[in-house]
Enzyme design. Structure first.
Site, PDB file in Angstrom:
ATOM      1  N   TRP A  90       0.851  -1.192   0.000  1.00  0.00           N
ATOM      2  CA  TRP A  90       0.000   0.000   0.000  1.00  0.00           C
ATOM      3  C   TRP A  90       0.886   1.240   0.000  1.00  0.00           C
ATOM      4  O   TRP A  90       1.822   1.350   0.797  1.00  0.00           O
ATOM      5  CB  TRP A  90      -0.900  -0.041   1.230  1.00  0.00           C
ATOM      6  CG  TRP A  90      -1.878   1.068   1.356  1.00  0.00           C
ATOM      7  CD1 TRP A  90      -2.690   1.575   0.384  1.00  0.00           C
ATOM      8  CD2 TRP A  90      -2.171   1.817   2.548  1.00  0.00           C
ATOM      9  NE1 TRP A  90      -3.480   2.592   0.894  1.00  0.00           N
ATOM     10  CE2 TRP A  90      -3.179   2.754   2.210  1.00  0.00           C
ATOM     11  CE3 TRP A  90      -1.696   1.772   3.858  1.00  0.00           C
ATOM     12  CZ2 TRP A  90      -3.708   3.649   3.147  1.00  0.00           C
ATOM     13  CZ3 TRP A  90      -2.221   2.652   4.785  1.00  0.00           C
ATOM     14  CH2 TRP A  90      -3.213   3.578   4.432  1.00  0.00           C
ATOM     15  N   LYS A 115     -13.390  -0.701   6.533  1.00  0.00           N
ATOM     16  CA  LYS A 115     -13.968  -1.628   5.558  1.00  0.00           C
ATOM     17  C   LYS A 115     -15.000  -2.543   6.200  1.00  0.00           C
ATOM     18  O   LYS A 115     -16.151  -2.609   5.761  1.00  0.00           O
ATOM     19  CB  LYS A 115     -12.876  -2.478   4.903  1.00  0.00           C
ATOM     20  CG  LYS A 115     -11.933  -1.713   3.996  1.00  0.00           C
ATOM     21  CD  LYS A 115     -10.810  -1.088   4.774  1.00  0.00           C
ATOM     22  CE  LYS A 115      -9.789  -0.410   3.872  1.00  0.00           C
ATOM     23  NZ  LYS A 115      -8.782   0.319   4.664  1.00  0.00           N
ATOM     24  N   ASP A 167      -0.355  -5.460   9.443  1.00  0.00           N
ATOM     25  CA  ASP A 167      -1.394  -4.523   9.025  1.00  0.00           C
ATOM     26  C   ASP A 167      -2.644  -5.352   8.731  1.00  0.00           C
ATOM     27  O   ASP A 167      -2.649  -6.183   7.815  1.00  0.00           O
ATOM     28  CB  ASP A 167      -0.961  -3.747   7.780  1.00  0.00           C
ATOM     29  CG  ASP A 167      -1.935  -2.623   7.426  1.00  0.00           C
ATOM     30  OD1 ASP A 167      -2.996  -2.520   8.084  1.00  0.00           O
ATOM     31  OD2 ASP A 167      -1.654  -1.860   6.490  1.00  0.00           O
TER      32      ASP A 167
END
Length: 350
Positions: free
Chosen positions: A76, A193, A157
């Site tokens: 990312w 999310k 993560d």
């Protein structure tokens, strides 16, 4: 919550709402986690997953004196911005293998074996962003062996727990496995999310240590760092998450909702794959169904991505990353036709 007149807009503690951090940490570690049973874990509320990454980075660099961090190639984009801003020497380990459109396990293990001791290794717990490629359980075990042998510090993560496969236990398995092997680690959690709380900036930094005595010292240092950056976290999103995670009825409803969302993405992957096969699109496309999560690393090159945009109004990253959330039963034929056209008319590396 709307009927609870005791709620107000007073500042929460710097470390966040205890009911939220406890529930969030339990979610990512599991109810029966040895770290929780032995009082070796805690949570610290953050400004979503990005905030957890930044706060942890400040702690690891300024308080724990780590200097080098290894990130997957690719990763990312904000990982690089955060770690470079804090002052880490950022190194990459091989992850994506273009030839197979899958995990470059041998390259990854070789790079981690060559990492200097006391480096940090950033690992995506599930639904690797941007590739959608996750290691298998056996591959995770090999990764853990190398991390332990090189005395690397583990930083997970975990932005997609429950949203990747629809199965919370499956998505958190790499974390629970590392904990079972005695690792000290940090976990960045996001509820953007899996709860849809993007604008509430709701996150948690889960901390697992070997002794309960260290928790208080770590918490005080995190509080000092957070105080200087943003003072206090917001409480509305955290209250929502805490309410759902601690209420059996609401938890069951939420679990069903994330299964529905995850299954829909999986179905779209399968439909897109089958349509490309049916059209005889050059190349192999099984990676679309082998990958997991919101994104697919399609393997399309920059020129092919440009054709998707100009001819079909389909927008993907120049890397070929496509958001699978945007693929629906009503547009999957259009997407498949666009990819087929791009591959058959533009020079391809597929």
């Amino acid at each position: 919550m709307a009927a609870d007149h005791s709620l107000n807009h007073a500042c929460p503690p710097i470390a966040g709402l205890p009911e939220f951090t406890q529930a969030a940490t339990k979610l990512v570690l599991g109810d029966d986690s040895p770290a929780l049973v032995e009082n070796r874990a805690m949570g610290f509320q953050t400004l979503s997953g990005t905030g957890a990454l930044r706060l942890a980075s400040e702690f690891l660099k300024l308080r724990a004196n780590f200097k080098v961090i290894y990130v997957p190639d690719p990763t990312w984009g904000n990982h690089l911005s955060i770690f470079n801003t804090v002052g880490f020497e950022v190194r990459r380990y091989r992850y994506w293998k273009p030839e197979t459109r899958g995990l470059d396990l041998d390259g990854m293990l070789e790079d981690l074996k060559n990492a200097p001791e006391d480096s940090i290794v950033l690992l995506h717990a599930c639904a690797h962003n941007p590739t959608g490629v996750d290691p298998t359980h056996e591959q995770w075990k090999q990764i853990a062996e190398v991390v332990k042998s090189r005395n690397l510090f583990t930083f997970f993560d975990a932005a997609y727990i429950g949203f990747a496969s629809g199965d919370i236990e499956k998505d958190r398995w790499p974390i629970t496995f590392f904990v079972s092997q005695g690792f000290e680690l940090l976990v960045s959690q996001s509820f953007a999310k899996n709860f849809g709380l993007y604008n509430e900036r709701c996150g948690n930094l889960a901390v697992v240590v070997r002794s309960s005595e260290a928790k208080g010292r770590i918490k005080s240092q995190l509080e000092k760092l957070a105080r200087a950056m943003y003072s206090n976290p917001p409480n509305h999103g955290a209250r929502i998450v805490a309410t759902v995670l601690t209420n059996p009825t609401l938890y069951a409803q939420w679990s069903e909702h994330i299964r529905t969302m995850s299954n829909r993405i999986t179905q779209m992957r399968e439909q897109l794959y089958q349509k490309l096969k049916l059209m005889g699109t050059p190349g192999t496309w099984n990676h679309i169904v082998d990958q997991i999560g919101m994104f697919s690393y399609t393997g399309l090159n920059v020129k092919q991505v440009e054709l998707l945009k100009t001819e079909f109004h389909i927008y993907a990253m120049n890397s070929g990353r496509l958001s699978m959330c945007g693929v629906t039963s009503s547009n999957v034929d259009h997407v498949a036709k666009a990819i087929h056209t791009a591959v058959t008319t533009v020079s391809s590396g597929l």
